[in-house]
Design an enzyme around this catalytic site. Structure first.
Site, PDB file in Angstrom:
ATOM      1  N   ARG A  85       0.843  -1.196   0.000  1.00 32.31           N
ATOM      2  CA  ARG A  85       0.000   0.000   0.000  1.00 32.31           C
ATOM      3  C   ARG A  85       0.882   1.250   0.000  1.00 32.31           C
ATOM      4  O   ARG A  85       1.423   1.639   1.031  1.00 32.31           O
ATOM      5  CB  ARG A  85      -0.921  -0.008   1.218  1.00 32.31           C
ATOM      6  CG  ARG A  85      -1.985  -1.083   1.144  1.00 32.31           C
ATOM      7  CD  ARG A  85      -2.731  -1.236   2.453  1.00 32.31           C
ATOM      8  NE  ARG A  85      -1.887  -1.840   3.490  1.00 32.31           N
ATOM      9  CZ  ARG A  85      -2.305  -2.108   4.726  1.00 32.31           C
ATOM     10  NH1 ARG A  85      -3.538  -1.810   5.079  1.00 32.31           N
ATOM     11  NH2 ARG A  85      -1.490  -2.662   5.583  1.00 32.31           N
ATOM     12  N   ASP A  87       2.056   5.213  -0.220  1.00 32.16           N
ATOM     13  CA  ASP A  87       1.577   6.458   0.365  1.00 32.16           C
ATOM     14  C   ASP A  87       1.183   7.465  -0.709  1.00 32.16           C
ATOM     15  O   ASP A  87       1.488   7.296  -1.894  1.00 32.16           O
ATOM     16  CB  ASP A  87       2.677   7.082   1.231  1.00 32.16           C
ATOM     17  CG  ASP A  87       2.869   6.351   2.546  1.00 32.16           C
ATOM     18  OD1 ASP A  87       1.943   5.667   2.997  1.00 32.16           O
ATOM     19  OD2 ASP A  87       3.970   6.474   3.120  1.00 32.16           O
ATOM     20  N   ARG A 232      11.380   6.072   2.653  1.00 35.65           N
ATOM     21  CA  ARG A 232      11.619   7.515   2.592  1.00 35.65           C
ATOM     22  C   ARG A 232      12.398   8.015   3.800  1.00 35.65           C
ATOM     23  O   ARG A 232      13.153   8.981   3.710  1.00 35.65           O
ATOM     24  CB  ARG A 232      10.294   8.256   2.444  1.00 35.65           C
ATOM     25  CG  ARG A 232       9.659   8.015   1.075  1.00 35.65           C
ATOM     26  CD  ARG A 232       8.560   8.995   0.785  1.00 35.65           C
ATOM     27  NE  ARG A 232       7.374   8.759   1.569  1.00 35.65           N
ATOM     28  CZ  ARG A 232       6.693   9.695   2.218  1.00 35.65           C
ATOM     29  NH1 ARG A 232       7.112  10.945   2.217  1.00 35.65           N
ATOM     30  NH2 ARG A 232       5.613   9.380   2.885  1.00 35.65           N
TER      31      ARG A 232
END
Length: 301
Positions: A85, A87, A232
């Site tokens: 999933r 972002d 990230r």
């Protein structure tokens, strides 16, 4: 998945199955007599205008667009299970999902039918019947991400500005790779993750490597799974090393923490893309899914 490919909380397995020899399927599905087949979808999307993968009220999401479009085209409610999933703002060139459909559906023809109905920023480029044991999420062996950064003095190329982070200072790739090497292996990455209730932050980081081509730097990141914002956050920490603000040993030193580090800056989402998801051979799918579910249930408890 967020850049989190998946969380590790227990989730009930999706039902359904497949039947062998479905005309137009492009593959063989193992059936259970239910009259339905399990279908693997390979897809890509530009995450710029999406609020991530997962459905959210009053927001445009990849899952929402795909499920609604499939439901309209097939004239029945469709529920997708995805490998990871992503972002808001994160892209995908190699996302994988599965869905259980009636055996009468022309599976091989789905990409063409969907191309006429989907918006231009999401495309299903392959659909095929797979064994009933295939689970896009739990059967996955590893996920592969890439993060693009440019330290060109003029910024990102206009044609790549939506998938490449422009960095205002020169980056030392050798230092970034030295720091990356210290992070590999099965570790608790809680310092780099946004915690979710009942989810473990232990991951096996299998590849973390930077490659420079001129002014473009690409981080190649692979793991069995990723927790929320992990990729990230890793990139943000390594950029600090690359511009000389932090020493090479600093990112790995945070792995001793028992909570998210406030020192780590999460890199912007638009530089990140999910590029591939690996799965075992068909005969090993059920075993892999069982192992993954058991690990996640055990660690969540």
């Amino acid at each position: 998945m967020s850049d989190s490919s998946t969380t590790r909380e227990p989730v009930a397995p999706t039902g359904g199955g497949g039947l062998a020899g479905v005309p137009g399927s492009g593959g063989d599905g193992a059936g259970d007599g239910s009259g339905r087949v399990r279908v693997r979808l390979d897809l890509a999307y530009d995450g710029t205008e999406f609020s991530g993968w997962a459905r959210q009220p009053n927001r445009r999401t990849v899952c929402g667009v795909l499920e609604d479009t499939l439901s309209t085209v097939l004239r029945e409610d469709v529920v997708l299970t995805v490998a990871g999933r992503t972002d808001a703002g994160v892209h995908a060139a190699g996302q994988v999902a599965h869905v259980d459909l009636p055996e009468a559906v022309d599976v091989a023809g789905l990409p063409k039918r969907l191309a006429r109905a989907l918006p231009a920023d999401v495309r299903v480029f392959s659909a095929r019947v797979v064994p009933a044991a295939f689970d896009a999420r739990f059967a996955a062996l590893r996920r592969h991400y890439e993060y693009r950064v440019t330290d060109a003095p003029f910024g990102a190329h206009p044609l790549r500005r939506l998938d490449t982070l422009a960095w205002p200072r020169q980056l030392d790739v050798a230092a970034m790779n030295a720091a990356s090497g210290l992070m590999l292996g099965e570790r608790d990455f809680c310092a780099y993750c946004r915690r979710r209730e009942g989810a473990t932050t232990i991951r096996e980081l299998q590849r973390l490597e930077w490659v420079r081509e001129g002014d473009l730097l690409t981080a190649f990141v692979s793991a069995d799974a990723f927790c929320h914002s992990m990729v990230r956050s890793l990139v943000g920490a390594l950029l600090a090393v690359g511009e000389g603000r932090k020493p090479v040993e600093w990112p790995a030193s945070l792995l001793s923490l028992h909570s998210r580090s406030s020192e780590v800056t999460v890199a912007p989402p638009h530089g990140l893309s999910l590029v591939r998801v690996d799965y075992p051979a068909d005969e090993d799918l059920a075993a892999r899914a069982e192992i993954t579910r058991n690990v996640r249930v055990a660690t969540a408890g």
